[in-house]
Design a protein around this motif. Structure first.
Motif, PDB file in Angstrom:
ATOM      1  N   LEU A  53       0.878  -1.168   0.000  1.00 15.76           N
ATOM      2  CA  LEU A  53       0.000   0.000   0.000  1.00 15.76           C
ATOM      3  C   LEU A  53       0.915   1.217   0.000  1.00 15.76           C
ATOM      4  CD1 LEU A  53      -2.945   0.939   0.108  1.00 15.76           C
ATOM      5  CD2 LEU A  53      -2.810   0.842   2.600  1.00 15.76           C
ATOM      6  N   ASP A  54       1.251   1.650  -1.206  1.00 18.51           N
ATOM      7  CA  ASP A  54       2.233   2.715  -1.349  1.00 18.51           C
ATOM      8  C   ASP A  54       1.762   3.757  -2.360  1.00 18.51           C
ATOM      9  OD1 ASP A  54       2.595   1.467  -3.816  1.00 18.51           O
ATOM     10  OD2 ASP A  54       4.567   0.670  -3.333  1.00 18.51           O
ATOM     11  N   TYR A  55       2.661   4.689  -2.675  1.00 18.25           N
ATOM     12  CA  TYR A  55       2.343   5.813  -3.546  1.00 18.25           C
ATOM     13  C   TYR A  55       1.721   5.371  -4.872  1.00 18.25           C
ATOM     14  CZ  TYR A  55       3.019   9.815  -6.596  1.00 18.25           C
ATOM     15  OH  TYR A  55       2.816  10.826  -7.486  1.00 18.25           O
ATOM     16  N   SER A  56       2.215   4.280  -5.423  1.00 20.17           N
ATOM     17  CA  SER A  56       1.747   3.868  -6.751  1.00 20.17           C
ATOM     18  C   SER A  56       0.362   3.240  -6.734  1.00 20.17           C
ATOM     19  CB  SER A  56       2.747   2.912  -7.408  1.00 20.17           C
ATOM     20  OG  SER A  56       2.829   1.712  -6.668  1.00 20.17           O
ATOM     21  N   ASN A  57      -0.072   2.691  -5.591  1.00 24.32           N
ATOM     22  CA  ASN A  57      -1.374   2.029  -5.614  1.00 24.32           C
ATOM     23  C   ASN A  57      -2.308   2.371  -4.458  1.00 24.32           C
ATOM     24  OD1 ASN A  57      -0.195   0.479  -3.619  1.00 24.32           O
ATOM     25  ND2 ASN A  57       0.454  -1.079  -5.070  1.00 24.32           N
ATOM     26  N   ALA A  58      -1.943   3.280  -3.580  1.00 25.84           N
ATOM     27  CA  ALA A  58      -2.867   3.740  -2.538  1.00 25.84           C
ATOM     28  C   ALA A  58      -4.152   4.316  -3.152  1.00 25.84           C
ATOM     29  CB  ALA A  58      -2.196   4.755  -1.623  1.00 25.84           C
ATOM     30  N   PRO A  59      -4.069   4.967  -4.326  1.00 26.29           N
ATOM     31  CA  PRO A  59      -5.314   5.445  -4.937  1.00 26.29           C
ATOM     32  C   PRO A  59      -6.320   4.327  -5.225  1.00 26.29           C
ATOM     33  CG  PRO A  59      -3.449   6.560  -5.940  1.00 26.29           C
ATOM     34  CD  PRO A  59      -2.893   5.458  -5.060  1.00 26.29           C
ATOM     35  N   GLU A  60      -5.842   3.095  -5.402  1.00 20.01           N
ATOM     36  CA  GLU A  60      -6.748   1.974  -5.635  1.00 20.01           C
ATOM     37  C   GLU A  60      -7.629   1.724  -4.405  1.00 20.01           C
ATOM     38  OE1 GLU A  60      -6.567  -2.802  -6.592  1.00 20.01           O
ATOM     39  OE2 GLU A  60      -4.821  -1.572  -7.080  1.00 20.01           O
ATOM     40  N   LEU A  61      -7.042   1.818  -3.218  1.00 16.85           N
ATOM     41  CA  LEU A  61      -7.838   1.664  -1.994  1.00 16.85           C
ATOM     42  C   LEU A  61      -8.827   2.813  -1.866  1.00 16.85           C
ATOM     43  CD1 LEU A  61      -8.652   0.393   0.691  1.00 16.85           C
ATOM     44  CD2 LEU A  61      -6.689   1.557   1.736  1.00 16.85           C
ATOM     45  N   ARG A  62      -8.368   4.020  -2.119  1.00 17.00           N
ATOM     46  CA  ARG A  62      -9.262   5.176  -2.021  1.00 17.00           C
ATOM     47  C   ARG A  62     -10.423   5.052  -3.002  1.00 17.00           C
ATOM     48  NH1 ARG A  62      -5.849  10.097   0.137  1.00 17.00           N
ATOM     49  NH2 ARG A  62      -7.839  11.129  -0.168  1.00 17.00           N
ATOM     50  N   ALA A  63     -10.154   4.566  -4.204  1.00 19.42           N
ATOM     51  CA  ALA A  63     -11.222   4.371  -5.194  1.00 19.42           C
ATOM     52  C   ALA A  63     -12.185   3.283  -4.749  1.00 19.42           C
ATOM     53  CB  ALA A  63     -10.619   4.034  -6.554  1.00 19.42           C
ATOM     54  N   ARG A  64     -11.662   2.209  -4.171  1.00 16.83           N
ATOM     55  CA  ARG A  64     -12.514   1.116  -3.706  1.00 16.83           C
ATOM     56  C   ARG A  64     -13.450   1.602  -2.605  1.00 16.83           C
ATOM     57  NH1 ARG A  64     -12.202  -4.633  -3.720  1.00 16.83           N
ATOM     58  NH2 ARG A  64     -10.992  -4.275  -5.592  1.00 16.83           N
ATOM     59  N   LEU A  65     -12.979   2.508  -1.773  1.00 19.63           N
ATOM     60  CA  LEU A  65     -13.813   3.044  -0.693  1.00 19.63           C
ATOM     61  C   LEU A  65     -15.064   3.724  -1.230  1.00 19.63           C
ATOM     62  CD1 LEU A  65     -11.030   4.577   1.550  1.00 19.63           C
ATOM     63  CD2 LEU A  65     -12.393   2.532   2.055  1.00 19.63           C
ATOM     64  N   THR A  66     -14.939   4.386  -2.360  1.00 20.65           N
ATOM     65  CA  THR A  66     -16.086   5.108  -2.920  1.00 20.65           C
ATOM     66  C   THR A  66     -17.167   4.166  -3.419  1.00 20.65           C
ATOM     67  OG1 THR A  66     -15.149   5.287  -5.145  1.00 20.65           O
ATOM     68  CG2 THR A  66     -14.615   7.063  -3.585  1.00 20.65           C
ATOM     69  N   THR A  67     -16.833   2.891  -3.609  1.00 19.54           N
ATOM     70  CA  THR A  67     -17.827   1.926  -4.079  1.00 19.54           C
ATOM     71  C   THR A  67     -18.565   1.240  -2.937  1.00 19.54           C
ATOM     72  OG1 THR A  67     -16.326   0.018  -4.158  1.00 19.54           O
ATOM     73  CG2 THR A  67     -16.390   1.462  -6.113  1.00 19.54           C
ATOM     74  N   LEU A  68     -18.115   1.465  -1.709  1.00 18.54           N
ATOM     75  CA  LEU A  68     -18.741   0.822  -0.556  1.00 18.54           C
ATOM     76  C   LEU A  68     -20.001   1.566  -0.149  1.00 18.54           C
ATOM     77  CD1 LEU A  68     -15.683   0.092   1.745  1.00 18.54           C
ATOM     78  CD2 LEU A  68     -16.868  -1.493   0.220  1.00 18.54           C
ATOM     79  N   ASP A  69     -21.037   0.799   0.118  1.00 18.66           N
ATOM     80  CA  ASP A  69     -22.290   1.378   0.589  1.00 18.66           C
ATOM     81  C   ASP A  69     -22.387   1.128   2.093  1.00 18.66           C
ATOM     82  OD1 ASP A  69     -24.795   2.571   0.644  1.00 18.66           O
ATOM     83  OD2 ASP A  69     -25.822   0.705   0.168  1.00 18.66           O
ATOM     84  N   LEU A  70     -21.683   1.949   2.852  1.00 18.91           N
ATOM     85  CA  LEU A  70     -21.693   1.821   4.308  1.00 18.91           C
ATOM     86  C   LEU A  70     -22.966   2.427   4.877  1.00 18.91           C
ATOM     87  CD1 LEU A  70     -18.069   2.772   5.369  1.00 18.91           C
ATOM     88  CD2 LEU A  70     -19.178   0.567   5.653  1.00 18.91           C
TER      89      LEU A  70
END
Length: 114
Positions: A23-40
């Motif tokens: 989870l680093d500079y090159s792929n941390a945006p992937e986690l942030r993008a995945r968060l937007t798809t969660l229906d909490l």
């Protein structure tokens, strides 16, 4: 290039994201993008299972904070599970171990919640 794999599973208490790899500079945006798809939903708990986390830099820490903010905005809870020692050390140094509830595994993090 570092790799990151994120899997999502639903539990009765809310989603669990298993984060595997770097989870680093090159792929941390992937986690942030995945968060937007969660229906909490209010009262749920978002669990980030870090058992497979191999490396986490400052961008990764920022993504974890973004996950906390996402949960807060949804009036949901957040927990980190199975945090590797090297990442736990960093969380402790910067004081985030006081902000994130920490659990030994995702099963414990999702147990006992309605």
């Amino acid at each position: 290039m570092s790799t990151l794999k994120i899997t999502t599973r639903d539990t009765r208490t809310g989603p669990v994201l298993e984060i595997i790899g770097d989870l680093d500079y090159s792929n941390a945006p992937e986690l942030r993008a995945r968060l937007t798809t969660l229906d909490l939903q209010p009262g749920q708990r978002l669990v980030l299972d870090l058992a497979g986390l191999e490396f986490c830099d400052s961008s990764g820490i920022t993504a974890l904070i973004a996950a906390r903010n996402h949960a807060d905005a949804a009036q949901a809870d957040i927990a980190l599970a199975a945090v590797p020692h090297h990442t736990l050390r960093v969380l402790h140094i910067v004081g985030l171990d006081q902000i994130f509830p920490l659990y030994p595994d995702s099963e414990t993090a999702t147990a006992g919640r309605s």
